[in-house]
Design an enzyme around this catalytic site. Structure first.
Site, PDB file in Angstrom:
ATOM      1  N   GLU B  69       0.772  -1.386  -0.056  1.00  0.00           N
ATOM      2  CA  GLU B  69       0.061  -0.175   0.085  1.00  0.00           C
ATOM      3  C   GLU B  69       0.778   1.194  -0.165  1.00  0.00           C
ATOM      4  O   GLU B  69       0.645   2.317  -0.806  1.00  0.00           O
ATOM      5  CB  GLU B  69      -0.899  -0.181   1.217  1.00  0.00           C
ATOM      6  CG  GLU B  69      -1.727   1.116   1.392  1.00  0.00           C
ATOM      7  CD  GLU B  69      -1.627   1.996   2.906  1.00  0.00           C
ATOM      8  OE1 GLU B  69      -0.948   2.808   3.150  1.00  0.00           O
ATOM      9  OE2 GLU B  69      -1.991   1.016   3.914  1.00  0.00           O
ATOM     10  N   HIS B  70       1.859   1.182   0.930  1.00  0.00           N
ATOM     11  CA  HIS B  70       2.769   2.564   0.828  1.00  0.00           C
ATOM     12  C   HIS B  70       3.593   2.649  -0.644  1.00  0.00           C
ATOM     13  O   HIS B  70       3.512   3.587  -0.985  1.00  0.00           O
ATOM     14  CB  HIS B  70       3.776   2.221   1.928  1.00  0.00           C
ATOM     15  CG  HIS B  70       3.622   2.834   3.246  1.00  0.00           C
ATOM     16  ND1 HIS B  70       4.379   3.595   4.036  1.00  0.00           N
ATOM     17  CD2 HIS B  70       2.457   2.306   4.079  1.00  0.00           C
ATOM     18  CE1 HIS B  70       3.755   3.825   5.198  1.00  0.00           C
ATOM     19  NE2 HIS B  70       2.563   3.123   5.287  1.00  0.00           N
TER      20      HIS B  70
END
Lengths: 419, 433
Positions: B69-70
């Site tokens: 996600e990051h």
């Protein structure tokens, strides 16, 4: 946007909107932030929620709220600049979405009035000991709990150190020693004094009839509110930069930095300060986010915020203890860069676009609308999202530089791990 | 495009499943300034063991869904946040046990921002260098949570409840586990779980459905994707019993914390039945411990709970649990009180008036929540992945009766080997108990 309308008695502002499925009532009871009754005022919201003259216990209040289709009540004490504000918020379903007809709007005004103005006092005119004791115990845990939330604790310490001797340094939850001394009588006295000396504002947001609201406010909220002169915090130029390091059992160290600025809400340069803040550390495109986090991997969060009514800009970052020097120098360098104009026109337009979007989004939340209005109320002016946006649009790169230059580094606070 | 009307709520929902498998939902909200969009993968922290596209079995490091996600926010051109800011949007993302959601909200340039959202999530770009750099950032995120006693207590509870199920693993992983993550691992997970057919796009706000759907169709049909290949998750066999009955976590806190957890068997339901089950369980807990219950008044008066007291029922396809508790000066007494109150509710049964009032409260809660585009998009997606429809909640609630909730009470509140306790106590008092 429809013009907000003011009515007499308790100062009532109706913000008509058909966007929401609920009606939101917000009551702010405002006094200056000062030592007298500080802890009593902090304790009052939870004691008032324990019962009123008309709804004598929490169970009865909660049952009445459930009966009102889960009306949602919150009460707390906050500080805005050097104001101490007791806030009561009640959100009820709009009748038109329900199968049965219930006069929810009228009941909501009754409930709010009952909680704020008609406490459940005993024959001696005091709050019942049992309830006061229970809420004192609860409040003592809240006071102690500030230390368990490291970001909050670091913020509190920064305010105490930086603004020592100024009202802003007073903790919004009050003091443990004052709390111990509170009795049912002393709390009743504080409540009486609060009603005498405060300014009360009621905001109503929703698809409501303004005359109807005024009628209920007149009927249930008979109250002679005194005008309070706007409080303007004096700008205090720091004599020297204070650097305070404290240690605690923490995995992550907290670096909080306080700057002073003479610019407060209501000033011509205030909006430039907002654009500056967005560029400095107020958004993910900001200098703090891109440099401290993305480029150097020093932090998960590195951000700044403006305390609009006190003239402060606060930087917050969670870092490794060993990275103190590096993080501090990068943060201060970002401010220098903005002062020196090391940013592009695109950076300014991005910051303005982000602020504009934040303001417009505020309009989608009933509480957000009230917050925006209340900024104006605090300084005796009318402000809404449209005015804000107009002023933001006018800000130029030179104004952002000037806003950065208005900052004076005051206090560096570092809460770091042991060993 | 299909249009679904919810008359009582005055909402119209538009839905289409695109050729590539992406499910799109559009909810017009006239009067709102902003448009809020979420693009969500049916993929979360529990999906750490699966069969990859090449047929090989993969066990990936803990915290990888969150790491991915990051890293999605980095594109070949740089940082996607800059692009959203330039377009006046605010963007974000989050990872839960079962979902990874990417989102933005904007009051202008909605089409551009929607295109940015679809493009950055569908164009992975990872380099060794940027993966290494992200480790420092996530390490600080993990350390921030290490200092959060409530978070530590919650995962203490999950570790007590589950023997094998990956829901007990911290969503962000550990400092050690994320250090093992490589660029290749990220691509493997991306390819296994980010196919459009495993994702949902939800857009809510001041939008024109036809126009927006046309834009989305065009964006998607211009891209090519491999054949849809449903993810094959490998989940361990989880016994009915808890892993252990008590966990004690010493931390530097002022006030101890205490949570009880009751492990629930997977409901084995879907659609409206599952919704009814979930709402029924929530009402049941509200009856037992809500702020208008006599149990709440008693525990408050005895000093066992304060404002931080809360309770929740979490249910997903493969796991479910009840959690209740908060700050307390006397953890052991709180555990006893909670247990006692549940038993006494079981004996006394559900009081009809109280039940009706709580139904109203819950209906009011949904109406309030429908003011919030964030709530609608996030919850709709969660319900959708579990075969439920958020907008059915009000009619399902209206139809719930006390007898149903009493049956739930009988079936679910079985403490025998299913209850665990997690306590955070001030460091240094560990042996004092």
């Amino acid at each position: 946007m429809p013009e907000a309308k003011k009515t007499k008695s308790v100062r009532t502002t109706v913000i008509p909107s058909s966007t929401f499925k609920t009606t939101t009532f917000v009551m702010h009871i405002r006094t200056p932030l000062q030592k007298e009754y500080l802890t009593e005022k902090a304790l009052l919201p939870s004691v008032l929620e324990r019962g009123t003259k008309h709804f004598p216990s929490r169970e009865i209040i909660q049952a009445a709220l459930e009966e009102m289709y889960g009306a949602h009540l919150t009460a707390d004490a906050v500080k805005k600049g050097e104001h101490h504000i007791l806030s009561f918020k009640l959100e009820v379903a709009n009748e038109k979405f329900l199968k049965e007809t219930v006069p929810l709007t009228e009941r909501a005004v009754q409930m709010l009035a009952s909680i704020a103005f008609y406490p459940n006092l005993n024959e001696k005119g005091a709050f019942p000991d049992l309830i006061v004791d229970e809420e004192k115990r609860n409040h003592a845990q809240k006071l102690a709990g500030v230390k368990d939330d490291k970001m909050r604790f670091a913020n509190k310490r920064l305010a105490e150190i930086m603004c020592e001797g100024e009202p802003y340094a007073l903790p919004v939850l009050g003091y443990e020693q004052q709390l111990e001394a509170i009795t049912g009588e002393s709390l009743a006295k504080a409540h009486e004094s609060l009603l005498k000396d405060s300014v009360v504002d009621l905001y109503v947001v929703g698809d409501v009839n303004e005359q109807e609201i005024s009628r209920y406010a007149d009927q249930y909220m008979k109250f002679s509110s005194r005008p309070l002169a706007p409080i303007r915090s004096a700008f205090k130029k720091p004599d020297e930069v204070r650097e305070v390091k404290e240690s605690d059992e923490v995995s992550q160290a907290k670096l909080h930095i306080g700057f002073r600025t003479p610019v407060v809400f209501g000033d011509k340069n205030y909006f430039a300060l907002q654009v500056f803040n967005s560029l400095f550390g107020g958004a993910p495109h900001s200098k703090l986010f891109t440099n401290v986090r993305e480029k150097e991997s020093l932090a998960y969060y590195a951000a700044s915020r403006v305390e609009s009514h006190k003239g402060l800009v606060i930087v917050m970052a969670g870092i490794e203890t060993t990275q103190y020097d590096k993080a501090l120098s990068i943060i201060l360098q970002q401010l220098e860069d903005i002062k020196n104009g090391t940013f592009s026109d695109e950076d300014v337009s991005k910051s303005k676009a982000v602020l504009r979007n934040q303001l417009l989004e505020t309009m989608d939340s009933p509480r957000g609308r009230v917050e925006l209005e209340y900024h104006g109320t605090l300084i005796g002016e009318n402000w809404n999202a449209d005015n804000w946006i107009t002023e933001i649009e006018k800000v130029q790169a030179a104004d952002v530089k000037a806003a950065a230059a208005s900052l004076e580094l005051d206090t560096i606070y570092f809460l770091h791990g042991k060993g | 495009m299909e249009k679904i009307s919810f008359d009582q709520l005055q909402e119209q929902l538009y839905h289409e499943k695109l050729d590539n498998g992406l499910s799109v939902f559009l909810l017009p909200k006239p009067g709102f300034q902003k448009t809020y969009a979420t693009l969500t993968a049916n993929y979360g922290s529990i999906d750490n063991h699966f069969v990859a596209g090449d047929g090989s079995e993969k066990k990936v490091p803990d915290g990888i869904a969150h790491f991915l996600e990051h890293k999605m926010f980095e594109s070949e051109e740089g940082d996607v946040f800059q692009e959203f800011s330039a377009q006046g949007a605010s963007a974000n993302a989050f990872t839960s046990f079962t979902r990874t959601a990417y989102l933005f909200s904007a009051t202008s340039n909605v089409e551009k921002n929607l295109t940015t959202l679809l493009d950055f999530v569908q164009e992975p770009y990872f380099t060794e260098n940027s993966v290494e750099k992200e480790k420092g950032i996530i390490e600080q995120e993990i350390k921030m949570y290490e200092d959060n006693p409530d978070w530590q207590n919650f995962f203490g509870l999950l570790k007590g409840l589950y023997k094998h199920h990956p829901v007990q693993i911290d969503i962000a992983g550990t400092v050690d586990s994320i250090r093992q993550i490589s660029k290749e691992d990220l691509y493997t997970c991306y390819e296994s779980f980010y196919h459009p057919s495993n994702m949902v796009l939800f857009v809510v706000g001041n939008l024109e459905p036809e126009k927006m759907m046309t834009l989305i169709r065009a964006n998607q049909s211009a891209k090519t994707f491999p054949e849809s290949n449903p993810p094959q998750r490998i989940l361990p066999e989880e016994p009915v019993d808890v892993q252990k009955t008590e966990a004690v976590i010493p931390l530097p806190v002022q006030t101890p914390r205490c949570l009880i957890g009751i492990k629930q068997p997977a409901a084995g339901l879907e659609g409206r039945d599952l919704l009814q089950h979930e709402l029924g369980m929530q009402l049941l807990l509200e009856l037992a411990f809500g702020s208008s219950s006599s149990a709440y008044q008693r525990m408050y008066a005895e000093g066992l709970i304060n404002d931080s007291f809360s309770f929740d029922y979490t249910s997903e396809k493969e796991f479910g649990f009840i959690a209740a508790g908060g700050e307390t000066a006397r953890p052991d007494d709180l555990v006893e009180a909670l247990r006692r109150e549940l038993i006494s509710l079981k004996q006394s049964g559900v009081e009809a008036d109280h039940f009706e009032r709580l139904k109203k409260k819950k209906i009011g809660f949904f109406l309030r929540a429908l003011n919030s585009p964030e709530y609608i998009a996030n919850q709709f997606t969660r319900y959708h992945f579990n075969g439920m429809n958020l907008f059915d909640a009000v009619p399902v609630l209206e139809a719930l009766d006390a007898a149903y909730v009493e049956r739930l009470l009988e079936q679910t509140l079985d403490f025998e080997n299913r209850m665990t306790v997690s306590k955070v106590i001030p460091a240094g008092e560990a042996s004092a108990g």
